[in-house]
Design a protein around this motif. Sequence first.
Motif, PDB file in Angstrom:
ATOM      1  N   GLU A 113       1.022  -1.341   0.355  1.00  0.00           N
ATOM      2  CA  GLU A 113      -0.082   0.196   0.316  1.00  0.00           C
ATOM      3  C   GLU A 113       0.750   1.413  -0.033  1.00  0.00           C
ATOM      4  OE1 GLU A 113      -3.965   2.333   2.712  1.00  0.00           O
ATOM      5  OE2 GLU A 113      -2.570   0.047   3.065  1.00  0.00           O
ATOM      6  N   VAL A 114       1.890   1.410   0.479  1.00  0.00           N
ATOM      7  CA  VAL A 114       2.945   2.228   0.950  1.00  0.00           C
ATOM      8  C   VAL A 114       3.380   2.625  -0.298  1.00  0.00           C
ATOM      9  CG1 VAL A 114       4.676   3.326   1.921  1.00  0.00           C
ATOM     10  CG2 VAL A 114       3.308   2.491   2.911  1.00  0.00           C
ATOM     11  N   PHE A 115       3.901   1.442  -0.968  1.00  0.00           N
ATOM     12  CA  PHE A 115       4.571   1.477  -2.402  1.00  0.00           C
ATOM     13  C   PHE A 115       3.847   2.221  -2.868  1.00  0.00           C
ATOM     14  CE2 PHE A 115       4.864  -0.313  -6.291  1.00  0.00           C
ATOM     15  CZ  PHE A 115       6.939   0.033  -6.659  1.00  0.00           C
ATOM     16  N   GLU A 116       1.998   1.703  -3.397  1.00  0.00           N
ATOM     17  CA  GLU A 116       1.611   2.162  -4.304  1.00  0.00           C
ATOM     18  C   GLU A 116       1.415   4.111  -4.455  1.00  0.00           C
ATOM     19  OE1 GLU A 116      -0.500   2.274  -7.900  1.00  0.00           O
ATOM     20  OE2 GLU A 116       0.655   0.892  -7.242  1.00  0.00           O
ATOM     21  N   ARG A 117       1.179   4.335  -3.088  1.00  0.00           N
ATOM     22  CA  ARG A 117       0.906   6.347  -3.106  1.00  0.00           C
ATOM     23  C   ARG A 117       2.075   6.878  -3.138  1.00  0.00           C
ATOM     24  NH1 ARG A 117      -0.787   5.182   2.324  1.00  0.00           N
ATOM     25  NH2 ARG A 117       1.528   5.576   3.265  1.00  0.00           N
ATOM     26  N   ARG A 118       3.271   5.989  -2.937  1.00  0.00           N
ATOM     27  CA  ARG A 118       4.467   6.245  -3.539  1.00  0.00           C
ATOM     28  C   ARG A 118       4.680   6.315  -4.972  1.00  0.00           C
ATOM     29  NH1 ARG A 118       8.360   5.331   1.752  1.00  0.00           N
ATOM     30  NH2 ARG A 118       7.111   6.448   3.562  1.00  0.00           N
ATOM     31  N   GLN A 119       4.820   5.295  -5.703  1.00  0.00           N
ATOM     32  CA  GLN A 119       4.770   5.853  -7.068  1.00  0.00           C
ATOM     33  C   GLN A 119       3.648   6.150  -7.291  1.00  0.00           C
ATOM     34  OE1 GLN A 119       6.552   3.345  -8.372  1.00  0.00           O
ATOM     35  NE2 GLN A 119       6.158   4.397 -10.439  1.00  0.00           N
ATOM     36  N   GLN A 120       2.468   6.872  -7.092  1.00  0.00           N
ATOM     37  CA  GLN A 120       1.315   7.853  -7.422  1.00  0.00           C
ATOM     38  C   GLN A 120       1.362   9.163  -7.141  1.00  0.00           C
ATOM     39  OE1 GLN A 120      -2.281   6.743  -5.425  1.00  0.00           O
ATOM     40  NE2 GLN A 120      -2.537   4.786  -6.948  1.00  0.00           N
ATOM     41  N   GLU A 121       2.328   9.201  -6.469  1.00  0.00           N
ATOM     42  CA  GLU A 121       3.300  10.946  -5.991  1.00  0.00           C
ATOM     43  C   GLU A 121       4.012  10.682  -6.930  1.00  0.00           C
ATOM     44  OE1 GLU A 121       4.294  14.290  -4.501  1.00  0.00           O
ATOM     45  OE2 GLU A 121       2.636  13.180  -4.321  1.00  0.00           O
ATOM     46  N   VAL A 122       4.710   9.703  -7.143  1.00  0.00           N
ATOM     47  CA  VAL A 122       5.838  10.472  -8.522  1.00  0.00           C
ATOM     48  C   VAL A 122       5.215  10.544  -9.877  1.00  0.00           C
ATOM     49  CG1 VAL A 122       7.527   9.029 -10.066  1.00  0.00           C
ATOM     50  CG2 VAL A 122       7.865   8.159  -7.683  1.00  0.00           C
ATOM     51  N   GLN A 123       4.104   9.649  -9.853  1.00  0.00           N
ATOM     52  CA  GLN A 123       3.271  10.636 -11.298  1.00  0.00           C
ATOM     53  C   GLN A 123       3.157  12.010 -11.263  1.00  0.00           C
ATOM     54  OE1 GLN A 123       3.293   8.775 -13.850  1.00  0.00           O
ATOM     55  NE2 GLN A 123       4.457   6.876 -13.600  1.00  0.00           N
ATOM     56  N   VAL A 124       2.447  12.414  -9.658  1.00  0.00           N
ATOM     57  CA  VAL A 124       2.021  13.986  -9.886  1.00  0.00           C
ATOM     58  C   VAL A 124       2.976  14.691 -10.416  1.00  0.00           C
ATOM     59  CG1 VAL A 124       0.827  15.093  -7.777  1.00  0.00           C
ATOM     60  CG2 VAL A 124      -0.059  13.119  -7.824  1.00  0.00           C
ATOM     61  N   ARG A 125       4.905  14.359  -9.298  1.00  0.00           N
ATOM     62  CA  ARG A 125       5.377  14.875  -9.701  1.00  0.00           C
ATOM     63  C   ARG A 125       5.809  14.742 -11.598  1.00  0.00           C
ATOM     64  NH1 ARG A 125       8.177  16.518  -4.529  1.00  0.00           N
ATOM     65  NH2 ARG A 125       9.711  16.411  -5.351  1.00  0.00           N
ATOM     66  N   LEU A 126       5.549  13.779 -11.994  1.00  0.00           N
ATOM     67  CA  LEU A 126       5.778  13.963 -13.216  1.00  0.00           C
ATOM     68  C   LEU A 126       5.248  14.620 -14.238  1.00  0.00           C
ATOM     69  CD1 LEU A 126       7.068  10.095 -13.800  1.00  0.00           C
ATOM     70  CD2 LEU A 126       8.592  12.288 -14.102  1.00  0.00           C
ATOM     71  N   THR A 127       4.253  14.588 -13.484  1.00  0.00           N
ATOM     72  CA  THR A 127       2.944  15.639 -14.214  1.00  0.00           C
ATOM     73  C   THR A 127       3.126  17.264 -14.241  1.00  0.00           C
ATOM     74  OG1 THR A 127       1.110  13.815 -14.079  1.00  0.00           O
ATOM     75  CG2 THR A 127       0.222  16.236 -14.084  1.00  0.00           C
ATOM     76  N   ALA A 128       3.528  17.079 -12.249  1.00  0.00           N
ATOM     77  CA  ALA A 128       3.995  18.941 -12.123  1.00  0.00           C
ATOM     78  C   ALA A 128       5.089  19.326 -13.161  1.00  0.00           C
ATOM     79  CB  ALA A 128       4.540  19.123 -10.907  1.00  0.00           C
ATOM     80  N   GLN A 129       6.048  18.822 -13.378  1.00  0.00           N
ATOM     81  CA  GLN A 129       7.274  18.551 -14.337  1.00  0.00           C
ATOM     82  C   GLN A 129       6.944  19.000 -15.819  1.00  0.00           C
ATOM     83  OE1 GLN A 129      10.640  16.244 -13.806  1.00  0.00           O
ATOM     84  NE2 GLN A 129      10.037  16.266 -11.567  1.00  0.00           N
ATOM     85  N   ARG A 130       6.374  18.079 -16.057  1.00  0.00           N
ATOM     86  CA  ARG A 130       5.408  18.150 -17.957  1.00  0.00           C
ATOM     87  C   ARG A 130       4.993  19.643 -17.643  1.00  0.00           C
ATOM     88  NH1 ARG A 130       3.747  11.776 -17.373  1.00  0.00           N
ATOM     89  NH2 ARG A 130       6.109  11.142 -17.822  1.00  0.00           N
ATOM     90  N   ILE A 131       4.098  19.727 -17.251  1.00  0.00           N
ATOM     91  CA  ILE A 131       3.710  20.569 -17.239  1.00  0.00           C
ATOM     92  C   ILE A 131       4.353  22.343 -17.308  1.00  0.00           C
ATOM     93  CG2 ILE A 131       2.020  23.135 -15.867  1.00  0.00           C
ATOM     94  CD1 ILE A 131       0.417  20.379 -15.276  1.00  0.00           C
ATOM     95  N   LEU A 132       5.283  22.562 -16.433  1.00  0.00           N
ATOM     96  CA  LEU A 132       6.620  23.671 -16.757  1.00  0.00           C
ATOM     97  C   LEU A 132       7.331  23.511 -17.506  1.00  0.00           C
ATOM     98  CD1 LEU A 132       8.400  23.304 -12.631  1.00  0.00           C
ATOM     99  CD2 LEU A 132       6.630  25.206 -13.342  1.00  0.00           C
ATOM    100  N   ASN A 133       7.746  21.951 -18.273  1.00  0.00           N
ATOM    101  CA  ASN A 133       8.400  21.809 -19.207  1.00  0.00           C
ATOM    102  C   ASN A 133       7.689  22.569 -20.579  1.00  0.00           C
ATOM    103  OD1 ASN A 133       8.959  20.445 -21.831  1.00  0.00           O
ATOM    104  ND2 ASN A 133      10.166  19.451 -20.981  1.00  0.00           N
ATOM    105  N   ARG A 134       5.900  22.784 -20.762  1.00  0.00           N
ATOM    106  CA  ARG A 134       5.807  22.151 -21.601  1.00  0.00           C
ATOM    107  C   ARG A 134       5.127  24.033 -21.880  1.00  0.00           C
ATOM    108  NH1 ARG A 134       1.968  19.052 -21.189  1.00  0.00           N
ATOM    109  NH2 ARG A 134       0.809  19.484 -19.236  1.00  0.00           N
ATOM    110  N   HIS A 135       5.335  24.641 -20.331  1.00  0.00           N
ATOM    111  CA  HIS A 135       5.214  26.404 -20.693  1.00  0.00           C
ATOM    112  C   HIS A 135       7.030  27.135 -21.077  1.00  0.00           C
ATOM    113  CE1 HIS A 135       1.238  25.923 -21.244  1.00  0.00           C
ATOM    114  NE2 HIS A 135       1.309  24.738 -19.735  1.00  0.00           N
TER     115      HIS A 135
END
Length: 293
Positions: free
Chosen positions: A161-183
């Motif tokens: 459960e902890v692994f899954e939660r942290r893996q999801q957080e990785v995806q959130v952070r990647l999304t934040a980085q992609r938004i910065l990259n896009r703009h």
Amino acid sequence: MTSARGVALSNRAIALIGVGLLAVGATFTVLLLWQFGDDRPVTKARLEAIKVAGTIVVAAGGLVALWLAARKQRSTELELGRQLAADAANQLDAAERRVTELYTKSADQLGSDKAPVRLAGLYALERVGIGAPDQRATIVNVICAYLRMPHTPPDPGQDAEVFERRQQEVQVRLTAQRILNRHLSTLIDASGTNEHRWQRVHVDLTNADLRGADFAQCDLTDADFSGADLRGARLTSATLAHAKFFRADLRDADLRNAHALRANFFMADLSGANLSGAMLTGAFLDGAVIDPD
């Protein structure tokens, strides 16, 4: 019945006024015929003078009527202008309220303990920035602040459960980085423009976990990456003029063709970093660890 401007005239009052005007007209007609009904030269001269005076009076009345009409037109125009200004102000206030509400809601979503809600918050912030250019600097600050928050990478040896939660957080952070990259990207399309680029925004990612981040061909002028973990990050052809990498970890980072004029790499670890074609004119490299060629 009353109106907003006074008492309305009844049909009887209108009829009496009409009869009164007819009576006045008939009286003056009789008086004129009595006084000027003969053919004497003096009478004709007087009648001619009365005609001239009547013409002057009618002309003066016409001028007064024209002046009143002009004043009414001007008053109408001023009132219309005030109404348009009030409508524009109301629309601006409504738009600002909508932006504020969307921004507040999006920022609240970033504090959720559910990854999908945090993702929705990031995309909502991006939509606000697209529609409200004056909010872009604030939105970039919020996204950078999120990326600066402490983060523990997932470990396969952890509880599922902890692994899954942290893996999801990785995806959130990647999304934040992609938004910065896009703009922040300096890439242009076939028409020679880049309508997605947000300019004059400051990136502060001090001490952020940016392992493997992709900032290739982004404008990161004056950005602050002090203490950031940029291991394996892609900074290919990025604009890094005056950027700060004080004690940053840039091991195995890709800095090919990066424009790092006067960038500060004091005590940065550039072991294994690809600096091929990088422009380091004026860069501060004291204490930096760089693989020998």
